[in-house]
Design a protein around this motif. Structure first.
Motif, mmCIF file in Angstrom:
data_model
loop_
_atom_site.group_PDB
_atom_site.id
_atom_site.type_symbol
_atom_site.label_atom_id
_atom_site.label_comp_id
_atom_site.label_asym_id
_atom_site.label_seq_id
_atom_site.Cartn_x
_atom_site.Cartn_y
_atom_site.Cartn_z
ATOM 1 N N ASN A 1 92.566 99.997 38.462
ATOM 2 C CA ASN A 1 93.705 100.843 38.821
ATOM 3 C C ASN A 1 94.592 100.154 39.854
ATOM 4 O OD1 ASN A 1 92.135 104.189 38.684
ATOM 5 N ND2 ASN A 1 92.756 102.781 37.071
ATOM 6 N N ARG A 2 93.974 99.486 40.820
ATOM 7 C CA ARG A 2 94.742 98.821 41.865
ATOM 8 C C ARG A 2 95.560 97.663 41.300
ATOM 9 N NH1 ARG A 2 95.006 94.758 45.496
ATOM 10 N NH2 ARG A 2 93.447 93.598 44.318
ATOM 11 N N LEU A 3 95.020 97.007 40.299
ATOM 12 C CA LEU A 3 95.701 95.855 39.713
ATOM 13 C C LEU A 3 96.718 96.254 38.644
ATOM 14 C CD1 LEU A 3 92.612 93.502 39.248
ATOM 15 C CD2 LEU A 3 94.436 93.233 40.936
ATOM 16 N N GLY A 4 96.490 97.388 37.996
ATOM 17 C CA GLY A 4 97.325 97.768 36.866
ATOM 18 C C GLY A 4 96.743 97.344 35.535
ATOM 19 N N ILE B 1 86.656 87.644 39.250
ATOM 20 C CA ILE B 1 87.076 87.183 37.924
ATOM 21 C C ILE B 1 88.061 88.166 37.316
ATOM 22 C CG2 ILE B 1 86.269 86.732 35.570
ATOM 23 C CD1 ILE B 1 83.729 85.573 36.751
ATOM 24 N N LEU B 2 87.869 89.468 37.539
ATOM 25 C CA LEU B 2 88.845 90.458 37.075
ATOM 26 C C LEU B 2 90.232 90.156 37.636
ATOM 27 C CD1 LEU B 2 89.705 93.168 35.781
ATOM 28 C CD2 LEU B 2 88.877 94.299 37.860
ATOM 29 N N ARG B 3 90.299 89.831 38.926
ATOM 30 C CA ARG B 3 91.602 89.542 39.533
ATOM 31 C C ARG B 3 92.218 88.256 38.964
ATOM 32 N NH1 ARG B 3 88.909 92.138 43.915
ATOM 33 N NH2 ARG B 3 87.914 90.213 44.646
ATOM 34 N N PHE C 1 103.219 101.918 38.102
ATOM 35 C CA PHE C 1 103.498 102.732 39.291
ATOM 36 C C PHE C 1 102.239 102.950 40.118
ATOM 37 C CE2 PHE C 1 107.120 104.886 36.738
ATOM 38 C CZ PHE C 1 107.970 103.826 37.042
ATOM 39 N N ALA C 2 101.136 103.281 39.453
ATOM 40 C CA ALA C 2 99.892 103.540 40.179
ATOM 41 C C ALA C 2 99.397 102.291 40.901
ATOM 42 C CB ALA C 2 98.823 104.057 39.212
ATOM 43 N N ALA C 3 99.558 101.123 40.270
ATOM 44 C CA ALA C 3 99.104 99.886 40.902
ATOM 45 C C ALA C 3 99.915 99.583 42.162
ATOM 46 C CB ALA C 3 99.209 98.726 39.912
ATOM 47 N N ARG C 4 101.224 99.776 42.096
ATOM 48 C CA ARG C 4 102.043 99.529 43.281
ATOM 49 C C ARG C 4 101.641 100.439 44.434
ATOM 50 N NH1 ARG C 4 106.370 98.540 39.524
ATOM 51 N NH2 ARG C 4 107.058 100.720 39.622
ATOM 52 N N ALA C 5 101.372 101.706 44.122
ATOM 53 C CA ALA C 5 100.963 102.645 45.163
ATOM 54 C C ALA C 5 99.580 102.300 45.710
ATOM 55 C CB ALA C 5 100.975 104.070 44.615
ATOM 56 N N ALA C 6 98.649 101.910 44.801
ATOM 57 C CA ALA C 6 97.278 101.624 45.234
ATOM 58 C C ALA C 6 97.208 100.384 46.102
ATOM 59 C CB ALA C 6 96.371 101.468 44.009
ATOM 60 N N ARG C 7 98.008 99.380 45.796
ATOM 61 C CA ARG C 7 97.948 98.142 46.574
ATOM 62 C C ARG C 7 98.426 98.339 48.005
ATOM 63 N NH1 ARG C 7 99.209 95.516 41.479
ATOM 64 N NH2 ARG C 7 101.464 95.686 41.868
#
Length: 363
Positions: free
Chosen positions: A199-202, A162-164, A339-345
């Protein structure tokens, strides 16, 4: 709507215009170099990113409203946002406490649908924004950017799926307070997994109203800056949402952001009160870790941002710190999340964790 209004005004009779000029003289302009004039100049280039607006919930019970012309039952509209030099808003999707837990997901989705409809109905004044770049684009086009969130943790129903989905619909901020996995003892194992997936999603974490232990753990674990969207200084006003000096220092060390509200309950009723909290947060957390948030529509008048900025200038705030307060700090946080989301994905797949597996005694 604005063009039509201008056209109607242009058709007025000369005598009517003369009478209007006689009965409604122009407001005096602030003297050159005064704090008021400097505040106007700064806000023209660095408008306020308001970290909390409760407008969506206020609109849901109104039979009719027009935020472009300001003819509605709330004290927020496009005209007043522009007069207050607001360039972007975080539109809160939090639910009143009376909403039952099993209705939280549906009620949040209804608010998301309402917000998207409101923005679509006011294209001359509002524009949805999902990133720092889109916030800047909206400002450059003369629109007020609308960032969706914070939503309450209950909207997840303890599901990362659901978060996604909420993120896909535009959600960019989630409040951790009130969840079983973010209690007085801090984040549980599932709570930590929720934060990693955010964090992964932003999706930014809002810890206003959370326990001190939850705030401390979120600051230590999050790879992106943490927000406090409705928090002032606890040492000045003992509201449960306000932060202690120790937490403010931790927030500053983690480069998070404390958004001080214009709220009689949290910061006090006047410009001087809000400025006192801003002074204190800036002194403890640093000028890069303080921002502004508003008040709920219908909650009474709040200090106007131009008046507040003029007061800070009178107190000796450097103009660089003022521009960080109004615009720069929130832009930094939004960019960091992107930026962090792009790196985490690139290194982390969507989490399939379940609360029943990580927190079996709490499921």
């Amino acid at each position: 709507m604005a063009d039509l209004q201008d056209e109607l005004q242009s058709l007025a009779e000369p005598g009517d215009l003369l009478d209007t000029a006689q009965t409604a003289p122009l407001a005096p302009q602030p003297p050159p170099g005064s704090p008021q004039e400097r505040a106007r100049a700064l806000l023209a280039d660095h408008p306020v990113v308001d970290g909390h607006s409760g407008l969506p919930w206020a609109l849901r019970d109104l039979a009719w409203y027009d935020l472009q012309l300001g003819d509605s039952g709330v004290d927020t509209d496009v005209l007043r946002l522009r007069e207050g030099r607001v360039g972007a808003l975080l539109w809160s999707l939090r639910l009143p406490e009376r909403i039952e837990a099993e209705r939280a997901v549906g009620a949040t989705l209804e608010q998301l649908d309402l917000v998207r409809s409101v923005v679509a109905a006011h294209p001359e004044g509002l524009r949805l924004a999902r990133s720092a770049g889109q916030v800047i684009d909206a400002r450059n086009c003369g629109r007020v950017a609308v960032v969706l969130g914070p939503a309450g943790a209950a909207a997840l129903d303890d599901s990362l799926g659901i978060l996604r989905v909420l993120h896909t619909l535009g959600l960019r901020v989630l409040t951790l307070a009130g969840a079983s996995w973010a209690g007085e003892a801090g984040l549980t194992r599932f709570g930590e997994e929720v934060l990693r997936e955010m964090n992964r999603l932003g999706v930014l974490a809002d810890v206003s109203g959370a326990s001190d232990a939850t705030i401390a753990r979120a600051l230590a674990l999050s790879r992106t800056p943490v927000l406090c969207t409705r928090s002032a200084a606890r040492s000045l006003r003992a509201h449960p949402d306000n932060l202690s000096d120790a937490l403010l220092a931790e927030l500053g060390a983690a480069k998070g952001l404390c958004l001080v509200p214009s709220s009689p309950e949290r910061s006090g009723p006047g410009v001087q009160d809000v400025a006192d909290h801003l002074d204190h947060v800036r002194a403890i957390a640093g000028p890069e870790c303080v921002g502004l948030s508003g008040h709920d529509p219908g909650a009474g008048a709040a200090p106007g941002y131009p008046h507040l900025i003029a007061e800070l200038l009178r107190r000796g705030w450097p103009e660089t710190d003022v521009t960080l307060l109004t615009w720069g700090n929130m832009q930094r946080v939004l960019r960091s999340a992107d930026f962090a989301a792009r790196a985490a994905r690139e290194r982390r797949k969507p989490s399939a964790a379940r609360i029943s597996e990580l927190d079996p005694t709490d499921a």
